[in-house]
Enzyme design. Structure first.
Site, PDB file in Angstrom:
ATOM      1  N   ASP A  36     -10.473  -3.934  -5.504  1.00 57.67           N
ATOM      2  CA  ASP A  36      -9.638  -3.585  -4.446  1.00 57.67           C
ATOM      3  C   ASP A  36     -10.441  -2.340  -4.179  1.00 57.67           C
ATOM      4  O   ASP A  36     -10.145  -1.416  -5.159  1.00 57.67           O
ATOM      5  CB  ASP A  36      -7.990  -3.414  -4.919  1.00 57.67           C
ATOM      6  CG  ASP A  36      -7.520  -2.732  -3.748  1.00 57.67           C
ATOM      7  OD1 ASP A  36      -7.680  -1.519  -2.533  1.00 57.67           O
ATOM      8  OD2 ASP A  36      -6.294  -2.856  -3.752  1.00 57.67           O
ATOM      9  N   HIS A  81      -7.490  -4.872  -0.219  1.00 56.35           N
ATOM     10  CA  HIS A  81      -5.956  -4.623  -0.456  1.00 56.35           C
ATOM     11  C   HIS A  81      -5.313  -4.834   0.292  1.00 56.35           C
ATOM     12  O   HIS A  81      -4.091  -4.715  -0.040  1.00 56.35           O
ATOM     13  CB  HIS A  81      -6.422  -3.103   0.110  1.00 56.35           C
ATOM     14  CG  HIS A  81      -6.061  -2.294  -0.058  1.00 56.35           C
ATOM     15  ND1 HIS A  81      -5.226  -2.160  -0.994  1.00 56.35           N
ATOM     16  CD2 HIS A  81      -4.557  -1.074   1.105  1.00 56.35           C
ATOM     17  CE1 HIS A  81      -4.380  -0.806  -0.839  1.00 56.35           C
ATOM     18  NE2 HIS A  81      -4.112  -0.646   0.523  1.00 56.35           N
ATOM     19  N   SER A  99       0.870  -1.365   0.285  1.00 54.37           N
ATOM     20  CA  SER A  99       0.116  -0.124   0.154  1.00 54.37           C
ATOM     21  C   SER A  99       0.962   0.895  -0.542  1.00 54.37           C
ATOM     22  O   SER A  99       1.376   1.614  -0.356  1.00 54.37           O
ATOM     23  CB  SER A  99      -1.092  -0.260   1.301  1.00 54.37           C
ATOM     24  OG  SER A  99      -1.768   0.951   0.861  1.00 54.37           O
TER      25      SER A  99
END
Length: 278
Positions: free
Chosen positions: A231, A259, A109
């Protein structure tokens, strides 16, 4: 091969990056170095299903961003961390303190974008980047679909700042994206709830309002982009954008949703990284 674990929590002097970021080194100390960086609301524990699978033949480094996990929260500086560049500077500082080069950096991320910035700062220390569910910009514009409109980001940040615990309970399962496995959403909720609310609010604002698209074209090291089928935070179109923006990168879509594939599909993540490195 020598397997060892190094704990810096008591040995490092004040101000040492290894103490500041709660750095842990495990695995084969003579092997190549692989570094794992977590995303927003998480800590190095998020890598517990992935990082140990590299210990047999790699020197494995995990750490906590300042304000997360067991990092030195007193080191949090709102001016320094008002940009993701502050976190990238920490990564470079950790690599310098460990005196490592030729590393494989795996970021999840926002941790992946921090890795991009760090690799651009000190490319001589990097050999590969692995970007798991990356997003260089969360806002839509005329030529780019980041997944969110401005009012979406405003509502998200206001909700987080108003009640961090409620926001965590409601949002973590959505981010996890695995309704058929609610335990994973609970695990992410627990992680979110163990972050200082003031720091979490600031980090979220910096993360969701950053635009690092221009930094992608400056990446000079071999890069793998790992994306899931669905996602809610970084849609597949964003992963493909990252891949197309980084010269000679590779794109792999994982057979999972959400995610956080490092929790929902750790074996796929490990296999993809292994294939990329060989």
């Amino acid at each position: 091969m020598t397997i060892t674990e190094v704990d810096f929590t008591s040995a490092a002097p004040s101000g040492d990056p290894l103490l500041r970021n709660n750095v842990t080194v495990t695995g084969d100390v003579a092997g190549p170095t692989i570094v794992f960086a977590h995303g927003f609301g998480c800590s190095q524990e998020t890598w517990n299903l992935v990082a140990p699978q590299f210990e047999a033949d790699h020197r494995v480094v995990v750490f906590d961003h300042v304000g997360a996990g067991n990092s030195d929260w007193n080191a949090y500086d709102r001016v320094k961390y008002n940009s993701l560049e502050g976190y990238a500077a920490d990564v470079v500082g950790i690599l310098e303190a460990l005196d490592v080069t030729d590393i494989t950096f795996v970021g999840h991320s926002v941790g992946s974008i921090i890795g991009v910035l760090a690799a651009n700062r000190a490319p001589e220390r990097f050999r590969r980047l692995v970007l798991v569910s990356p997003s260089p910009c969360y806002l839509n514009d005329d030529s780019y679909q980041g997944g969110f409109e401005p009012h979406d980001i405003t509502a998200l940040l206001e909700s987080l700042e108003a009640n961090h615990l409620d926001w965590s309970r409601q949002t973590a399962p959505v981010i996890m994206g695995t309704p058929d496995r609610p335990a994973l959403g609970d695990r992410l909720t627990d992680s979110f709830c163990r972050v200082d609310p003031a720091i979490a609010s600031h980090f979220a604002r910096v993360t969701f309002t950053s635009d690092n698209r221009d930094d992608l074209g400056r990446v000079s090291v071999s890069t793998l982009v790992l994306q899931t089928r669905q996602d809610a935070i970084a849609p597949p179109a964003v992963g493909r954008y990252v891949h197309e923006s980084i010269p000679a990168s590779r794109y792999v879509e994982l057979d999972t949703t959400g995610h956080v594939p490092i929790l929902s599909a750790p074996d796929q993540v490990v296999r993809s990284i292994r294939e990329f490195m060989t």
